[in-house]
Design a protein around this motif. Structure first.
Motif, PDB file in Angstrom:
ATOM      1  N   HIS A  18     -22.042  13.325 -27.547  1.00 44.32           N
ATOM      2  CA  HIS A  18     -21.699  12.447 -28.678  1.00 44.32           C
ATOM      3  C   HIS A  18     -21.428  11.044 -28.127  1.00 44.32           C
ATOM      4  O   HIS A  18     -20.268  10.651 -27.957  1.00 44.32           O
ATOM      5  CB  HIS A  18     -20.478  12.976 -29.434  1.00 44.32           C
ATOM      6  N   PRO A  19     -22.451  10.248 -27.846  1.00 41.78           N
ATOM      7  CA  PRO A  19     -22.260   8.950 -27.182  1.00 41.78           C
ATOM      8  C   PRO A  19     -21.444   7.943 -27.981  1.00 41.78           C
ATOM      9  O   PRO A  19     -20.988   6.944 -27.417  1.00 41.78           O
ATOM     10  CB  PRO A  19     -23.676   8.441 -26.950  1.00 41.78           C
ATOM     11  N   HIS A  20     -21.204   8.184 -29.262  1.00 39.40           N
ATOM     12  CA  HIS A  20     -20.389   7.257 -30.046  1.00 39.40           C
ATOM     13  C   HIS A  20     -18.894   7.533 -29.860  1.00 39.40           C
ATOM     14  O   HIS A  20     -18.060   6.735 -30.285  1.00 39.40           O
ATOM     15  CB  HIS A  20     -20.772   7.338 -31.530  1.00 39.40           C
ATOM     16  N   LEU A  21     -18.522   8.638 -29.182  1.00 47.75           N
ATOM     17  CA  LEU A  21     -17.120   8.968 -28.915  1.00 47.75           C
ATOM     18  C   LEU A  21     -16.752   8.596 -27.478  1.00 47.75           C
ATOM     19  O   LEU A  21     -17.541   8.785 -26.557  1.00 47.75           O
ATOM     20  CB  LEU A  21     -16.872  10.459 -29.123  1.00 47.75           C
ATOM     21  N   LEU A  22     -15.516   8.089 -27.305  1.00 48.50           N
ATOM     22  CA  LEU A  22     -15.014   7.753 -25.977  1.00 48.50           C
ATOM     23  C   LEU A  22     -13.952   8.763 -25.562  1.00 48.50           C
ATOM     24  O   LEU A  22     -13.138   9.199 -26.384  1.00 48.50           O
ATOM     25  CB  LEU A  22     -14.411   6.351 -25.960  1.00 48.50           C
ATOM     26  N   GLN A  23     -13.949   9.101 -24.295  1.00 45.84           N
ATOM     27  CA  GLN A  23     -12.960  10.015 -23.708  1.00 45.84           C
ATOM     28  C   GLN A  23     -12.233   9.263 -22.602  1.00 45.84           C
ATOM     29  O   GLN A  23     -12.806   8.380 -21.951  1.00 45.84           O
ATOM     30  CB  GLN A  23     -13.672  11.245 -23.149  1.00 45.84           C
ATOM     31  N   THR A  24     -10.974   9.617 -22.343  1.00 44.12           N
ATOM     32  CA  THR A  24     -10.185   8.974 -21.295  1.00 44.12           C
ATOM     33  C   THR A  24     -10.027   9.902 -20.105  1.00 44.12           C
ATOM     34  O   THR A  24      -9.820  11.098 -20.261  1.00 44.12           O
ATOM     35  CB  THR A  24      -8.779   8.611 -21.828  1.00 44.12           C
ATOM     36  N   PHE A  25     -10.117   9.316 -18.912  1.00 38.54           N
ATOM     37  CA  PHE A  25      -9.841  10.033 -17.669  1.00 38.54           C
ATOM     38  C   PHE A  25      -8.919   9.144 -16.845  1.00 38.54           C
ATOM     39  O   PHE A  25      -9.204   7.961 -16.638  1.00 38.54           O
ATOM     40  CB  PHE A  25     -11.144  10.299 -16.898  1.00 38.54           C
ATOM     41  N   ILE A  26      -7.790   9.693 -16.384  1.00 35.47           N
ATOM     42  CA  ILE A  26      -6.848   8.944 -15.551  1.00 35.47           C
ATOM     43  C   ILE A  26      -7.056   9.357 -14.102  1.00 35.47           C
ATOM     44  O   ILE A  26      -6.976  10.539 -13.770  1.00 35.47           O
ATOM     45  CB  ILE A  26      -5.381   9.203 -15.980  1.00 35.47           C
ATOM     46  N   TRP A  27      -7.321   8.376 -13.239  1.00 37.61           N
ATOM     47  CA  TRP A  27      -7.540   8.606 -11.811  1.00 37.61           C
ATOM     48  C   TRP A  27      -6.419   7.916 -11.057  1.00 37.61           C
ATOM     49  O   TRP A  27      -6.041   6.779 -11.364  1.00 37.61           O
ATOM     50  CB  TRP A  27      -8.890   8.013 -11.423  1.00 37.61           C
ATOM     51  N   GLN A  28      -5.837   8.613 -10.051  1.00 37.08           N
ATOM     52  CA  GLN A  28      -4.748   8.015  -9.279  1.00 37.08           C
ATOM     53  C   GLN A  28      -4.898   8.404  -7.808  1.00 37.08           C
ATOM     54  O   GLN A  28      -5.069   9.583  -7.482  1.00 37.08           O
ATOM     55  CB  GLN A  28      -3.399   8.478  -9.818  1.00 37.08           C
ATOM     56  N   GLU A  29      -4.843   7.395  -6.937  1.00 35.51           N
ATOM     57  CA  GLU A  29      -5.021   7.614  -5.497  1.00 35.51           C
ATOM     58  C   GLU A  29      -4.493   6.379  -4.772  1.00 35.51           C
ATOM     59  O   GLU A  29      -4.322   5.321  -5.365  1.00 35.51           O
ATOM     60  CB  GLU A  29      -6.515   7.809  -5.197  1.00 35.51           C
ATOM     61  N   TYR A  30      -4.238   6.495  -3.477  1.00 41.18           N
ATOM     62  CA  TYR A  30      -3.854   5.335  -2.678  1.00 41.18           C
ATOM     63  C   TYR A  30      -5.121   4.556  -2.306  1.00 41.18           C
ATOM     64  O   TYR A  30      -6.110   5.140  -1.879  1.00 41.18           O
ATOM     65  CB  TYR A  30      -3.095   5.764  -1.419  1.00 41.18           C
ATOM     66  N   ASP A  31      -5.058   3.233  -2.500  1.00 36.45           N
ATOM     67  CA  ASP A  31      -6.233   2.392  -2.275  1.00 36.45           C
ATOM     68  C   ASP A  31      -5.782   1.004  -1.819  1.00 36.45           C
ATOM     69  O   ASP A  31      -4.612   0.651  -1.914  1.00 36.45           O
ATOM     70  CB  ASP A  31      -7.044   2.287  -3.572  1.00 36.45           C
ATOM     71  N   LEU A  32      -6.726   0.222  -1.321  1.00 37.17           N
ATOM     72  CA  LEU A  32      -6.459  -1.137  -0.848  1.00 37.17           C
ATOM     73  C   LEU A  32      -6.860  -2.162  -1.904  1.00 37.17           C
ATOM     74  O   LEU A  32      -8.017  -2.211  -2.308  1.00 37.17           O
ATOM     75  CB  LEU A  32      -7.262  -1.414   0.430  1.00 37.17           C
ATOM     76  N   ALA A  33      -5.894  -2.981  -2.336  1.00 39.51           N
ATOM     77  CA  ALA A  33      -6.200  -4.063  -3.276  1.00 39.51           C
ATOM     78  C   ALA A  33      -6.606  -5.277  -2.465  1.00 39.51           C
ATOM     79  O   ALA A  33      -6.143  -5.454  -1.346  1.00 39.51           O
ATOM     80  CB  ALA A  33      -4.977  -4.379  -4.123  1.00 39.51           C
ATOM     81  N   PRO A  34      -7.440  -6.146  -2.928  1.00 37.94           N
ATOM     82  CA  PRO A  34      -8.108  -6.190  -4.223  1.00 37.94           C
ATOM     83  C   PRO A  34      -9.516  -5.601  -4.205  1.00 37.94           C
ATOM     84  O   PRO A  34     -10.205  -5.612  -5.201  1.00 37.94           O
ATOM     85  CB  PRO A  34      -8.174  -7.685  -4.513  1.00 37.94           C
ATOM     86  N   ARG A  35      -9.977  -5.072  -3.078  1.00 41.13           N
ATOM     87  CA  ARG A  35     -11.362  -4.565  -3.005  1.00 41.13           C
ATOM     88  C   ARG A  35     -11.527  -3.153  -3.557  1.00 41.13           C
ATOM     89  O   ARG A  35     -12.607  -2.788  -3.998  1.00 41.13           O
ATOM     90  CB  ARG A  35     -11.866  -4.629  -1.578  1.00 41.13           C
ATOM     91  N   PHE A  36     -10.494  -2.321  -3.500  1.00 43.60           N
ATOM     92  CA  PHE A  36     -10.479  -0.956  -4.033  1.00 43.60           C
ATOM     93  C   PHE A  36     -11.656  -0.104  -3.552  1.00 43.60           C
ATOM     94  O   PHE A  36     -12.433   0.412  -4.351  1.00 43.60           O
ATOM     95  CB  PHE A  36     -10.436  -0.973  -5.568  1.00 43.60           C
ATOM     96  N   PRO A  37     -11.804   0.099  -2.228  1.00 44.40           N
ATOM     97  CA  PRO A  37     -12.945   0.882  -1.725  1.00 44.40           C
ATOM     98  C   PRO A  37     -12.916   2.344  -2.150  1.00 44.40           C
ATOM     99  O   PRO A  37     -13.970   2.942  -2.393  1.00 44.40           O
ATOM    100  CB  PRO A  37     -12.832   0.734  -0.199  1.00 44.40           C
TER     101      PRO A  37
END
Length: 89
Positions: free
Chosen positions: A27-46
């Motif tokens: 159903h491409p007209h519907l949006l779903q949310t996914f929350i991702w959390q991890e340790y990362d380096l700002a501002p490049r976020f590899p």
């Protein structure tokens, strides 16, 4: 033994949270949310970019938008101790 997350913080990594909105494959007209959390380096976020590359390559739901929060982007004011004091009359 020291945790992996603690060592990453000493290396400059900070907790990163990404709110990922994607379109449902059936159903491409519907949006779903996914929350991702991890340790990362700002501002490049590899680490986040590697995850998003995996998402686009392996998963069926096309990305709509990604909102990123990181401890270096949002944090309370920093205080530092100052040695010495000068009094002015």
């Amino acid at each position: 033994m020291v945790s992996k997350d603690f060592i990453r913080q000493l290396e400059g990594y900070g907790l990163t949270t990404a709110n990922i909105l994607y379109r449902m494959p059936d159903h491409p007209h519907l949006l779903q949310t996914f929350i991702w959390q991890e340790y990362d380096l700002a501002p490049r976020f590899p680490v986040l970019l590697e995850f998003l590359d995996f998402w686009q390559r392996e998963l069926a739901g096309p990305l709509h938008s990604v909102t990123v929060s990181h401890s270096r982007l949002i944090r309370p004011a920093e205080f530092r101790a100052i040695e010495g004091e000068i009094s002015l009359h």
